[in-house]
Design a protein around this motif. Structure first.
Motif, PDB file in Angstrom:
ATOM      1  N   TRP A 114       0.818  -1.303   0.053  1.00 48.54           N
ATOM      2  CA  TRP A 114      -0.002  -0.004  -0.026  1.00 48.54           C
ATOM      3  C   TRP A 114       0.886   1.194   0.046  1.00 48.54           C
ATOM      4  CZ3 TRP A 114      -3.870  -1.509   4.442  1.00 48.54           C
ATOM      5  CH2 TRP A 114      -4.496  -2.513   4.086  1.00 48.54           C
ATOM      6  N   CYS A 115       1.987   1.302   0.674  1.00 48.82           N
ATOM      7  CA  CYS A 115       2.973   2.501   0.682  1.00 48.82           C
ATOM      8  C   CYS A 115       3.540   2.680  -0.581  1.00 48.82           C
ATOM      9  CB  CYS A 115       3.891   2.000   1.615  1.00 48.82           C
ATOM     10  SG  CYS A 115       3.753   1.715   3.208  1.00 48.82           S
ATOM     11  N   LEU A 116       3.753   1.726  -1.509  1.00 50.11           N
ATOM     12  CA  LEU A 116       4.317   1.784  -2.871  1.00 50.11           C
ATOM     13  C   LEU A 116       3.089   2.543  -3.600  1.00 50.11           C
ATOM     14  CD1 LEU A 116       6.199  -1.569  -3.483  1.00 50.11           C
ATOM     15  CD2 LEU A 116       7.150   0.801  -2.667  1.00 50.11           C
ATOM     16  N   GLU A 117       1.713   1.997  -3.482  1.00 49.71           N
ATOM     17  CA  GLU A 117       0.722   2.493  -4.139  1.00 49.71           C
ATOM     18  C   GLU A 117       0.569   4.100  -3.938  1.00 49.71           C
ATOM     19  OE1 GLU A 117      -2.741   3.844  -6.237  1.00 49.71           O
ATOM     20  OE2 GLU A 117      -1.461   1.917  -6.525  1.00 49.71           O
ATOM     21  N   TYR A 118       0.979   4.409  -2.665  1.00 48.84           N
ATOM     22  CA  TYR A 118       0.850   5.825  -2.409  1.00 48.84           C
ATOM     23  C   TYR A 118       1.790   6.742  -2.762  1.00 48.84           C
ATOM     24  CZ  TYR A 118      -3.732   5.654   0.114  1.00 48.84           C
ATOM     25  OH  TYR A 118      -4.897   5.822   0.592  1.00 48.84           O
ATOM     26  N   ILE A 119       3.213   6.117  -2.953  1.00 52.33           N
ATOM     27  CA  ILE A 119       4.095   6.780  -3.828  1.00 52.33           C
ATOM     28  C   ILE A 119       3.840   6.996  -4.996  1.00 52.33           C
ATOM     29  CG2 ILE A 119       6.637   6.420  -4.477  1.00 52.33           C
ATOM     30  CD1 ILE A 119       7.241   4.908  -1.752  1.00 52.33           C
ATOM     31  N   TYR A 120       3.357   5.952  -5.540  1.00 48.85           N
ATOM     32  CA  TYR A 120       2.900   6.216  -7.043  1.00 48.85           C
ATOM     33  C   TYR A 120       1.885   7.311  -7.201  1.00 48.85           C
ATOM     34  CZ  TYR A 120       0.064   5.422 -11.191  1.00 48.85           C
ATOM     35  OH  TYR A 120      -0.586   5.567 -12.285  1.00 48.85           O
ATOM     36  N   GLY A 121       0.749   7.313  -6.107  1.00 46.19           N
ATOM     37  CA  GLY A 121      -0.228   8.260  -6.235  1.00 46.19           C
ATOM     38  C   GLY A 121       0.392   9.446  -5.924  1.00 46.19           C
ATOM     39  N   VAL A 134       3.357  10.726  -7.058  1.00 46.08           N
ATOM     40  CA  VAL A 134       4.176  11.158  -8.119  1.00 46.08           C
ATOM     41  C   VAL A 134       3.447  11.620  -9.286  1.00 46.08           C
ATOM     42  CG1 VAL A 134       5.750  10.438  -9.988  1.00 46.08           C
ATOM     43  CG2 VAL A 134       6.159   9.738  -7.422  1.00 46.08           C
ATOM     44  N   ALA A 135       2.069  10.633  -9.191  1.00 44.84           N
ATOM     45  CA  ALA A 135       1.313  10.674 -10.390  1.00 44.84           C
ATOM     46  C   ALA A 135       0.144  12.239 -10.195  1.00 44.84           C
ATOM     47  CB  ALA A 135       0.577   9.179 -10.678  1.00 44.84           C
ATOM     48  N   GLY A 136       0.270  12.743  -9.175  1.00 42.54           N
ATOM     49  CA  GLY A 136      -0.607  13.726  -8.804  1.00 42.54           C
ATOM     50  C   GLY A 136      -2.035  13.331  -8.441  1.00 42.54           C
ATOM     51  N   LYS A 137      -2.073  12.078  -7.773  1.00 42.89           N
ATOM     52  CA  LYS A 137      -3.546  11.596  -7.616  1.00 42.89           C
ATOM     53  C   LYS A 137      -4.016  11.979  -6.134  1.00 42.89           C
ATOM     54  CE  LYS A 137      -3.470   7.627 -10.934  1.00 42.89           C
ATOM     55  NZ  LYS A 137      -3.690   6.335 -10.957  1.00 42.89           N
ATOM     56  N   LEU A 138      -3.033  12.338  -5.224  1.00 44.80           N
ATOM     57  CA  LEU A 138      -3.446  12.422  -3.885  1.00 44.80           C
ATOM     58  C   LEU A 138      -3.797  13.899  -3.546  1.00 44.80           C
ATOM     59  CD1 LEU A 138      -0.741  10.349  -1.932  1.00 44.80           C
ATOM     60  CD2 LEU A 138      -3.065   9.818  -2.733  1.00 44.80           C
ATOM     61  N   THR A 139      -4.755  14.436  -4.418  1.00 46.95           N
ATOM     62  CA  THR A 139      -5.493  15.649  -4.125  1.00 46.95           C
ATOM     63  C   THR A 139      -6.979  15.518  -4.203  1.00 46.95           C
ATOM     64  OG1 THR A 139      -5.263  16.161  -6.512  1.00 46.95           O
ATOM     65  CG2 THR A 139      -3.328  16.903  -5.285  1.00 46.95           C
ATOM     66  N   GLY A 140      -7.419  16.254  -3.050  1.00 48.13           N
ATOM     67  CA  GLY A 140      -8.971  16.167  -3.070  1.00 48.13           C
ATOM     68  C   GLY A 140      -9.453  16.350  -1.721  1.00 48.13           C
ATOM     69  N   ASP A 141     -10.681  16.238  -1.471  1.00 51.26           N
ATOM     70  CA  ASP A 141     -11.262  16.452  -0.334  1.00 51.26           C
ATOM     71  C   ASP A 141     -11.242  15.131   0.593  1.00 51.26           C
ATOM     72  OD1 ASP A 141     -13.378  14.739  -1.017  1.00 51.26           O
ATOM     73  OD2 ASP A 141     -14.601  16.511  -1.363  1.00 51.26           O
ATOM     74  N   ALA A 142     -11.860  15.490   1.955  1.00 55.03           N
ATOM     75  CA  ALA A 142     -11.624  13.958   2.707  1.00 55.03           C
ATOM     76  C   ALA A 142     -12.412  12.853   2.069  1.00 55.03           C
ATOM     77  CB  ALA A 142     -12.263  14.535   4.187  1.00 55.03           C
TER      78      ALA A 142
END
Length: 454
Positions: free
Chosen positions: A111-118, A120-128
Motif C-alpha cells: 500500500w505504501c508503494l501505491e501511495y508513492i505512485y499516487g 508522483v502521479a498527482g492523484k493525492l489531491t482532493g477532499d476528505a
C-alpha cells in the motif's frame, strides 16, 4: 557456546542498525501515532516508555540470549538451549509467526508503494471523501495491491540472498539513516505550520492524565511489546549473528531507545500538521492512508510543490520502515529453511518469497469486493492479523519469558548476560526478576485484554 563458522554482523553499528531496523516498522510510524492520539497524547508516551523498560528491554535481552547461545535459526536455537525438550516448539512457533506475518505484512507494505505512485502521479489531491474513496477503491481492487505486494517481496528477496553482511547489514546502514533523515525533514515541515504548537503541546504536555485508565496502560504495554518485534523470531535470529563481545543489555537499551525516538518523532511529524488544519488526532488506524493525505493537502494546499514533496517523502518513509521490518521477517524463515533442509540461501529465500507472495495474494483478495475469501467469518487478511498478533505473539513472548526465567540453567543466562564474566552484570538480578515475574504477568494481561476477557 561459539560457532565461528556462522555468519556474523561485521560492526557494532551494523548490529544496532539492523536490529533497530527489525524493530522499526509501520508499528512506529503508523500504529504508535494513532495509539497516542486515542489515548491522551503525552501521558500515553510516558506510560509507553515505562513499559519499554519494564517489558520490552527484558524480553529483548531474553531473545538475544537464546539467539546468541543457540547460534542458529530460531527453532534450532530454542532446541539447543532446551536440550531438545518440548520447549523447542516455542522456537518453531516463532518461525511460524514470522512466516505468516511476512505474507500479510507485504500487503500493507505494498500500500505504501501505491501511495508513492499516487503522489508522483498527482492523484493525492482532493477532499476528505476523495481520500476515503481512494483508499477503499485501491485496497479492494483485485489486482493492484497484489502487484505492489509482490514487488515489495522481490525487493526484500534481493537483500536477503546477499547474506548477512553484504545484504542485511549493508542495507540497514543505508536504509536506517535515510529513514531518520526523511523523518527529520518531515518533522521540520510539520512543526513550522501555523497552529503546529497545539500538536506539539498535545505530545509533550505531561501534566494531563485525565484519559489514563486501565485500558490506556494495557494499550501502552501492548504497543511496547509489538513495537520491538518481539516473539516473531526476528530478534532471536539477528542475535544468532552477534559475536561474543556484544553487550546484550546495552544493545537492547540502545535499540529500544532508537525505536522509541523514531516513534515519538513520527508523532511529532503527524500531530502538529493535524492540529494545524483542525483534524482530530484520534483518527484511529485510518490515520495514515486516509486522514494524512487530507492533512497534507490542506496544510500545504497553497504550496502545491511543497504538498507534493511532503506527501512523497512521507510515503517513502513508510516504505523504508516497512522494508527494514520485512527484511528481518523474511530472514527468520529463510535461515530456518537453509539450515534445516540444508539448501542454499538463494533456494531458501526463493521458497519463502514465493510462499509469502501466495499468502499475500489470498490476503489481498480477501479484502477485494465479492471475493468471499473468509475463514471463521473473517477475511483472511484480518484472520492472519488476529491469529499472529493477538494469539501467537503474546503466547510466544510469555512462554519465552517463563522458559528463560525458570527452566534455562541460571549459569547459562548469567554467562550470556555478562559475556562470560567480562561485564559486571550488576543489573542481572533485576533483569531475572522482570523475566520471571513482571514480563509474563504483563504479557498475560495484554493477551486477555486483547481477547476481551476484561
Amino acid at each position: 557456546m561459539s560457532h565461528p563458522e556462522r555468519q556474523k554482523f561485521g560492526t557494532k553499528l551494523g548490529i544496532i542498525l539492523a536490529t533497530a531496523g527489525s524493530a522499526v516498522g509501520l508499528g512506529n510510524v503508523w500504529r504508535f501515532p494513532y495509539m497516542t492520539g486515542t489515548n491522551g497524547g503525552a501521558s500515553f508516551i510516558l506510560i509507553y516508555l515505562a513499559c519499554v523498560f519494564l517489558l520490552g528491554i527484558p524480553c529483548m535481552v531474553s531473545e538475544f540470549i537464546i539467539g546468541r547461545h543457540g547460534a542458529s535459526n530460531t527453532a534450532r536455537a530454542y532446541s539447543r538451549i532446551s536440550g531438545g525438550s518440548m520447549w523447542k516448539w516455542v522456537g518453531v512457533l516463532g518461525v511460524l509467526t514470522g512466516f505468516l506475518i511476512t505474507g500479510y505484512y507485504a500487503v500493507v507494505s505494498g500500500w505504501c508503494l501505491e501511495y508513492i505512485y499516487g503522489s508522483v502521479a498527482g492523484k493525492l489531491t482532493g477532499d476528505a471523501n476523495y481520500f476515503s474513496d481512494y483508499f477503499t477503491d485501491f485496497s479492494t481492487n483485485a489486482y493492484k495491491p497484489i502487484i505492489w505486494a509482490v514487488l515489495f517481496l522481490v525487493i526484500t528477496h534481493f537483500v536477503i540472498v546477499r547474506g548477512v553482511r553484504n545484504g542485511i547489514e549493508r542495507a540497514s546502514k543505508l536504509l536506517m539513516p535515510a529513514l531518520f533523515l526523511l523523518l527529520l525533514l518531515l518533522v521540520g515541515a510539520s512543526c513550522t505550520l501555523p497552529g503546529a504548537s497545539k500538536g506539539i503541546a498535545f505530545l509533550f504536555d505531561f501534566t494531563n492524565f485525565e484519559k489514563v485508565d486501565g485500558n490506556v496502560v494495557l494499550g501502552a504495554l501492548g504497543q511496547s511489546f509489538y513495537s520491538l518485534s518481539l516473539a516473531m523470531g526476528c530478534i532471536c535470529t539477528y542475535a544468532s549473528y552477534f559475536n561474543r563481545h556484544t553487550n546484550l543489555l546495552k544493545s537492547a537499551v540502545q535499540i529500544s531507545l532508537l525505536d522509541s525516538l523514531i516513534a515519538i518523532l513520527a508523532g511529532l511529524m503527524i500531530f502538529p500538521a493535524a492540529f494545524s488544519v483542525g483534524v482530530n488526532p484520534d483518527s484511529g488506524a485510518k490515520l495514515v492512508f486516509i486522514t494524512l493525505p487530507n492533512v497534507f493537502q490542506q496544510a500545504f494546499g497553497g504550496m502545491p510543490v511543497v504538498a507534493f514533496v511532503v506527501s512523497l517523502l512521507f510515503y517513502a518513509l513508510l516504505a523504508l520502515a516497512a522494508l527494514t521490518s520485512l527484511i528481518s521477517l523474511h530472514e527468520v524463515s529463510t535461515v530456518f529453511l537453509q539450515e534445516e533442509l540444508k539448501v542454499s540461501r538463494a533456494k531458501a529465500a526463493t521458497f519463502v518469497t514465493a510462499s509469502c507472495a501466495l499468502i499475500g495474494v489470498f490476503c489481498s483478495l480477501s479484502l477485494a469486493q465479492d471475493r468471499g475469501l473468509t475463514l471463521f467469518g473473517m477475511p483472511l487478511f484480518e484472520l492472519f492479523d488476529f491469529v499472529t498478533g493477538q494469539i501467537f505473539l503474546p503466547v510466544g513472548g510469555m512462554l519465552t519469558c517463563i522458559f528463560l526465567g525458570w527452566f534455562v540453567p541460571r549459569k547459562i543466562v548469567h554467562d550470556e548476560f555478562t559475556n562470560w564474566g567480562t561485564l559486571k552484570g550488576s543489573l542481572f538480578g533485576i533483569y531475572l526478576f522482570c523475566v520471571r515475574f513482571i514480563c509474563p504477568i504483563c504479557i498475560l494481561l495484554v493477551f486477555l485484554h486483547q481477547l476481551g476477557v476484561f
